[in-house]
Design a protein around this motif. Structure first.
Motif, short mmCIF file in Angstrom:
data_model
loop_
_atom_site.label_atom_id
_atom_site.label_comp_id
_atom_site.label_asym_id
_atom_site.label_seq_id
_atom_site.Cartn_x
_atom_site.Cartn_y
_atom_site.Cartn_z
N UNK A 21 0.76 -1.29 0.06
CA UNK A 21 0.16 -0.01 -0.06
C UNK A 21 0.79 1.27 -0.05
N UNK A 22 2.00 1.26 0.86
CA UNK A 22 2.76 2.45 1.02
C UNK A 22 3.50 2.61 -0.56
N UNK A 23 3.83 1.70 -0.92
CA UNK A 23 4.64 1.74 -2.13
C UNK A 23 3.87 2.20 -3.42
N UNK A 24 2.73 1.62 -3.16
CA UNK A 24 1.71 2.18 -4.25
C UNK A 24 1.27 3.60 -4.11
N UNK A 25 0.99 3.88 -3.02
CA UNK A 25 0.75 5.49 -2.80
C UNK A 25 1.74 6.28 -3.11
N UNK A 26 2.94 5.95 -2.64
CA UNK A 26 4.15 6.83 -3.19
C UNK A 26 4.16 7.01 -4.70
N UNK A 27 4.09 5.74 -5.42
CA UNK A 27 4.04 5.65 -6.83
C UNK A 27 3.12 6.65 -7.57
N UNK A 28 1.95 6.63 -6.96
CA UNK A 28 0.79 7.34 -7.32
C UNK A 28 0.98 9.02 -7.24
N UNK A 29 1.99 9.39 -6.49
CA UNK A 29 2.24 10.93 -6.27
C UNK A 29 1.96 11.28 -4.94
N UNK A 30 1.52 10.61 -3.95
CA UNK A 30 1.22 10.58 -2.41
C UNK A 30 2.46 10.02 -1.77
N UNK A 31 3.30 10.75 -1.41
CA UNK A 31 4.69 10.09 -1.02
C UNK A 31 4.33 9.71 0.74
N UNK A 32 4.69 8.53 0.82
CA UNK A 32 4.67 7.82 2.09
C UNK A 32 5.85 7.91 2.73
N UNK A 33 6.18 8.94 3.84
CA UNK A 33 7.51 9.27 4.44
C UNK A 33 7.83 8.07 5.41
N UNK A 34 6.63 7.56 6.04
CA UNK A 34 7.30 6.38 7.12
C UNK A 34 5.91 5.67 7.46
N UNK A 35 6.34 4.28 7.77
CA UNK A 35 5.22 3.65 7.95
C UNK A 35 5.69 2.86 9.38
N UNK A 36 4.59 3.23 10.43
CA UNK A 36 5.06 2.65 11.86
C UNK A 36 4.13 1.64 12.47
N UNK A 37 4.49 0.50 12.67
CA UNK A 37 3.79 -0.58 13.42
C UNK A 37 3.38 0.01 14.85
N UNK A 38 2.17 0.56 15.25
CA UNK A 38 2.07 1.02 16.45
C UNK A 38 2.64 0.45 17.64
N UNK A 39 2.03 -1.02 17.77
CA UNK A 39 2.60 -1.64 18.93
C UNK A 39 3.42 -2.74 18.91
N UNK A 40 4.31 -2.27 17.71
CA UNK A 40 5.42 -3.34 17.13
C UNK A 40 6.39 -3.92 18.26
N UNK A 41 6.70 -2.93 19.33
CA UNK A 41 7.74 -3.35 20.12
C UNK A 41 7.07 -4.04 21.26
#
Length: 168
Positions: A21-41
């Motif tokens: 999803x993040x890669x597709x959004x960036x390729x469409x012109x809506x740049x995703x700067x970061x992806x955070x897994x909220x409770x990942x730690x």
């Protein structure tokens, strides 16, 4: 701008992974700067229902709690003063991980076995901004309806991905 993957899934069929999803959004012109897994730690932290609280036999400022964690009952030694029988609390079980890479293992406190740790909002990497009604100086007391054994990330809404978009 930050966008929740769960929230997005309520409006759009998201049958791709968060990375896709993040890669597709960036390729469409809506740049995703970061992806955070909220409770990942946060790993192996569950809802526990305190069945009993007793004074530690070898320490004035410690208590021994018996806690239902869903599939069994564990003993946890704590210095918390804001817990009582019947409270639902976050329990970091033996082998769990907290934000910042903090590992929780079973051990003994003043000669009594402890198989985990009760958690405050700070220990879960949260603040009053995340949980305005929570006590910052004690263990996080959860809504009484939280089922023992449930992953704390689900209860606190931390089982999500956040996409940070660049807005130009």
């Amino acid at each position: 701008m930050v966008l929740s993957y769960k929230w997005l899934s309520e409006f759009v069929n998201t049958d791709v992974s968060p990375k896709e999803f993040a890669d597709s959004m960036t390729m469409s012109g809506s740049k995703v700067e970061a992806v955070h897994e909220l409770g990942g730690e946060i790993q192996n932290v569950v809802v526990g229902k305190i069945e009993s609280v007793a004074k530690h036999p070898n320490a004035d400022k410690l208590s021994v709690c018996m806690i239902d964690v869903g599939n069994n009952t564990v003993q946890v030694v704590t210095g918390a003063t804001n817990v009582k029988a019947g409270d639902s609390v976050p329990v970091a079980l033996d082998g769990s991980t907290l934000p910042g890479g903090v590992k929780i293992n079973a051990g003994k406190l003043r000669g009594i076995d402890s198989f985990g740790m009760l958690c405050s909002i700070n220990e879960l990497g949260l603040t009053k901004n995340n949980l305005p009604d929570a006590d910052e100086d004690g263990i996080l007391i959860l809504d009484g309806e939280a089922k023992p054994g449930t992953d704390i990330r689900t209860i606190l809404g931390l089982d999500d991905i956040a996409f940070e978009f660049e807005i130009t």
